[in-house]
Design a protein around this motif. Structure first.
Motif, PDB file in Angstrom:
ATOM      1  N   PHE A   1       0.821  -1.215   0.000  1.00  0.00           N
ATOM      2  CA  PHE A   1       0.000   0.000   0.000  1.00  0.00           C
ATOM      3  C   PHE A   1       0.853   1.264   0.000  1.00  0.00           C
ATOM      4  CE2 PHE A   1      -3.031  -3.267   0.946  1.00  0.00           C
ATOM      5  CZ  PHE A   1      -3.996  -2.955   0.010  1.00  0.00           C
ATOM      6  N   GLU A   2       2.050   1.171   0.535  1.00  0.00           N
ATOM      7  CA  GLU A   2       2.962   2.312   0.447  1.00  0.00           C
ATOM      8  C   GLU A   2       3.377   2.550  -1.012  1.00  0.00           C
ATOM      9  OE1 GLU A   2       3.893   4.823   1.783  1.00  0.00           O
ATOM     10  OE2 GLU A   2       5.773   5.319   0.762  1.00  0.00           O
ATOM     11  N   ALA A   3       3.686   1.464  -1.724  1.00  0.00           N
ATOM     12  CA  ALA A   3       4.078   1.617  -3.138  1.00  0.00           C
ATOM     13  C   ALA A   3       2.897   2.146  -3.960  1.00  0.00           C
ATOM     14  CB  ALA A   3       4.568   0.286  -3.698  1.00  0.00           C
ATOM     15  N   LEU A   4       1.695   1.635  -3.694  1.00  0.00           N
ATOM     16  CA  LEU A   4       0.523   2.087  -4.461  1.00  0.00           C
ATOM     17  C   LEU A   4       0.189   3.546  -4.141  1.00  0.00           C
ATOM     18  CD1 LEU A   4      -1.849  -1.021  -4.285  1.00  0.00           C
ATOM     19  CD2 LEU A   4      -0.339  -0.329  -6.161  1.00  0.00           C
ATOM     20  N   ARG A   5       0.315   3.916  -2.864  1.00  0.00           N
ATOM     21  CA  ARG A   5       0.046   5.319  -2.497  1.00  0.00           C
ATOM     22  C   ARG A   5       1.029   6.253  -3.199  1.00  0.00           C
ATOM     23  NH1 ARG A   5       2.310   9.237   0.265  1.00  0.00           N
ATOM     24  NH2 ARG A   5       4.027   7.863   0.829  1.00  0.00           N
ATOM     25  N   LEU A   6       2.306   5.853  -3.189  1.00  0.00           N
ATOM     26  CA  LEU A   6       3.308   6.710  -3.827  1.00  0.00           C
ATOM     27  C   LEU A   6       3.045   6.816  -5.326  1.00  0.00           C
ATOM     28  CD1 LEU A   6       5.717   8.354  -2.888  1.00  0.00           C
ATOM     29  CD2 LEU A   6       7.178   6.368  -3.348  1.00  0.00           C
ATOM     30  N   GLN A   7       2.662   5.705  -5.937  1.00  0.00           N
ATOM     31  CA  GLN A   7       2.309   5.760  -7.362  1.00  0.00           C
ATOM     32  C   GLN A   7       1.115   6.708  -7.564  1.00  0.00           C
ATOM     33  OE1 GLN A   7       1.585   2.873 -11.172  1.00  0.00           O
ATOM     34  NE2 GLN A   7       0.576   2.226  -9.310  1.00  0.00           N
ATOM     35  N   ALA A   8       0.141   6.645  -6.668  1.00  0.00           N
ATOM     36  CA  ALA A   8      -1.026   7.524  -6.811  1.00  0.00           C
ATOM     37  C   ALA A   8      -0.620   8.988  -6.679  1.00  0.00           C
ATOM     38  CB  ALA A   8      -2.080   7.164  -5.764  1.00  0.00           C
ATOM     39  N   LEU A   9       0.311   9.276  -5.770  1.00  0.00           N
ATOM     40  CA  LEU A   9       0.784  10.658  -5.618  1.00  0.00           C
ATOM     41  C   LEU A   9       1.485  11.123  -6.901  1.00  0.00           C
ATOM     42  CD1 LEU A   9       1.179  13.122  -3.731  1.00  0.00           C
ATOM     43  CD2 LEU A   9       3.312  12.060  -2.959  1.00  0.00           C
ATOM     44  N   ALA A  10       2.375  10.276  -7.408  1.00  0.00           N
ATOM     45  CA  ALA A  10       3.120  10.640  -8.625  1.00  0.00           C
ATOM     46  C   ALA A  10       2.175  10.773  -9.823  1.00  0.00           C
ATOM     47  CB  ALA A  10       4.188   9.590  -8.911  1.00  0.00           C
ATOM     48  N   ASP A  11       1.250   9.837  -9.962  1.00  0.00           N
ATOM     49  CA  ASP A  11       0.316   9.896 -11.092  1.00  0.00           C
ATOM     50  C   ASP A  11      -0.600  11.108 -10.967  1.00  0.00           C
ATOM     51  OD1 ASP A  11       1.478   7.583 -11.989  1.00  0.00           O
ATOM     52  OD2 ASP A  11      -0.331   6.360 -11.914  1.00  0.00           O
ATOM     53  N   GLY A  12      -0.953  11.461  -9.732  1.00  0.00           N
ATOM     54  CA  GLY A  12      -1.776  12.660  -9.535  1.00  0.00           C
ATOM     55  C   GLY A  12      -1.028  13.919  -9.942  1.00  0.00           C
ATOM     56  N   MET A  13       0.261  13.968  -9.625  1.00  0.00           N
ATOM     57  CA  MET A  13       1.076  15.098 -10.094  1.00  0.00           C
ATOM     58  C   MET A  13       1.077  15.142 -11.619  1.00  0.00           C
ATOM     59  SD  MET A  13       4.379  14.616  -7.628  1.00  0.00           S
ATOM     60  CE  MET A  13       5.388  15.847  -8.417  1.00  0.00           C
TER      61      MET A  13
ATOM     62  N   ARG B   1      15.274   1.967  -2.576  1.00  0.00           N
ATOM     63  CA  ARG B   1      14.039   1.242  -2.912  1.00  0.00           C
ATOM     64  C   ARG B   1      13.624   1.478  -4.368  1.00  0.00           C
ATOM     65  NH1 ARG B   1       8.939   3.619  -0.041  1.00  0.00           N
ATOM     66  NH2 ARG B   1       7.634   3.311  -1.877  1.00  0.00           N
ATOM     67  N   ILE B   2      13.437   0.396  -5.097  1.00  0.00           N
ATOM     68  CA  ILE B   2      12.915   0.492  -6.462  1.00  0.00           C
ATOM     69  C   ILE B   2      11.635  -0.318  -6.515  1.00  0.00           C
ATOM     70  CG2 ILE B   2      13.296  -0.143  -8.878  1.00  0.00           C
ATOM     71  CD1 ILE B   2      14.940   2.270  -7.973  1.00  0.00           C
ATOM     72  N   ASP B   3      10.532   0.370  -6.649  1.00  0.00           N
ATOM     73  CA  ASP B   3       9.243  -0.290  -6.826  1.00  0.00           C
ATOM     74  C   ASP B   3       8.375   0.634  -7.672  1.00  0.00           C
ATOM     75  OD1 ASP B   3       8.167   1.669  -5.128  1.00  0.00           O
ATOM     76  OD2 ASP B   3       8.221   0.365  -3.362  1.00  0.00           O
ATOM     77  N   ILE B   4       7.127   0.260  -7.851  1.00  0.00           N
ATOM     78  CA  ILE B   4       6.288   1.054  -8.756  1.00  0.00           C
ATOM     79  C   ILE B   4       6.098   2.478  -8.226  1.00  0.00           C
ATOM     80  CG2 ILE B   4       4.042   0.363  -7.783  1.00  0.00           C
ATOM     81  CD1 ILE B   4       5.027   0.883 -11.530  1.00  0.00           C
ATOM     82  N   GLY B   5       6.181   2.640  -6.906  1.00  0.00           N
ATOM     83  CA  GLY B   5       6.017   3.977  -6.337  1.00  0.00           C
ATOM     84  C   GLY B   5       7.200   4.874  -6.666  1.00  0.00           C
ATOM     85  N   THR B   6       8.402   4.396  -6.385  1.00  0.00           N
ATOM     86  CA  THR B   6       9.573   5.250  -6.633  1.00  0.00           C
ATOM     87  C   THR B   6       9.799   5.455  -8.140  1.00  0.00           C
ATOM     88  OG1 THR B   6      11.003   3.307  -6.378  1.00  0.00           O
ATOM     89  CG2 THR B   6      10.728   4.734  -4.440  1.00  0.00           C
TER      90      THR B   6
END
Ligand code: BEZ
Length: 202
Positions: free
Chosen positions: A92-104, A152-157
């Motif tokens: 959920f941390e990776a998904l949240r970060l992806q949501a933040l980046a995609d929202g930007m 860390r390398i994941d979908i969020g970062t």
């Protein structure tokens, strides 16, 4: 598989980065579409009624969109380290970060169209300022959070890296690095990854 995308699309870039990170580049044919909301691409609209890229046509004729769905699908096709953590807090941390980046990115792409496509007399400066403020708030939050990213390398970062890359590409004059030394240093490191070097927008 056939990927409809564009070299300038930051969401298309995110999918391309995932293809590189997962070693799947050779499994996907790429079709670059030239489109805007006012000039849709017929093949993209046939695949995705929203007319948006990226969209991925699978070999069985089905189609996946948007970039989040495509990236998670691709992450299920390889044997390397997962970019989408399987469960728990890390997922959920990776998904949240992806949501933040995609929202930007949603905001930045909207601004790009507002300034590039919309005739000058029809532009709404208060709306533009509010959208820019949204991006600034997100950048400030990332400045606080990024010391915890480590290596860390994941979908969020990776999504954050694509968002910052798009700001450099289309909004360099806004100088997102100013006052954000941690984020600038993190981005300088991550941008050297082969997946990000190979997919620089253009
Ligand atoms: C751009 O040119 O900035 C752009 C192109 C395709 C999708 C989104 C943005």
């Amino acid at each position: 598989m056939l990927l409809h995308t564009s070299p300038a699309s930051p969401f298309g870039r995110k999918v391309s980065v995932v293809l590189h990170e997962t070693g799947l580049v050779a499994k996907v044919r790429r079709r670059d579409a030239s489109l805007t909301p006012l000039a849709p691409d017929a093949a993209v609209c046939a695949a995705n009624p929203l007319g948006k890229i990226p969209c991925l046509e699978l070999d069985d004729g089905s189609v996946l969109y948007d970039s989040r769905v495509i990236c998670e699908y691709l992450d299920g096709l390889h044997d390397g380290p997962r970019l989408f953590p399987a469960k728990g807090a890390a997922r959920f941390e990776a998904l949240r970060l992806q949501a933040l980046a995609d929202g930007m990115l949603d905001t930045a792409v909207g601004l790009r169209y507002e300034t590039f496509l919309r005739p000058e007399p029809l532009r709404w400066t208060d709306w533009i300022a509010a959208q820019k403020a949204k991006i600034e708030r997100a950048l400030d939050r990332l400045e606080q959070e990024c010391p915890r990213f480590g290596e860390r390398i994941d979908i969020g970062t990776l999504a954050v890296a694509c968002a910052l890359g798009y700001l450099d590409f289309r909004f360099a004059e806004d100088r997102w690095r100013d006052g954000r030394p941690e984020l600038a240093a993190w981005y300088a490191r991550v941008a050297e990854r082969p997946s990000l070097l190979a997919t620089r927008p253009g």
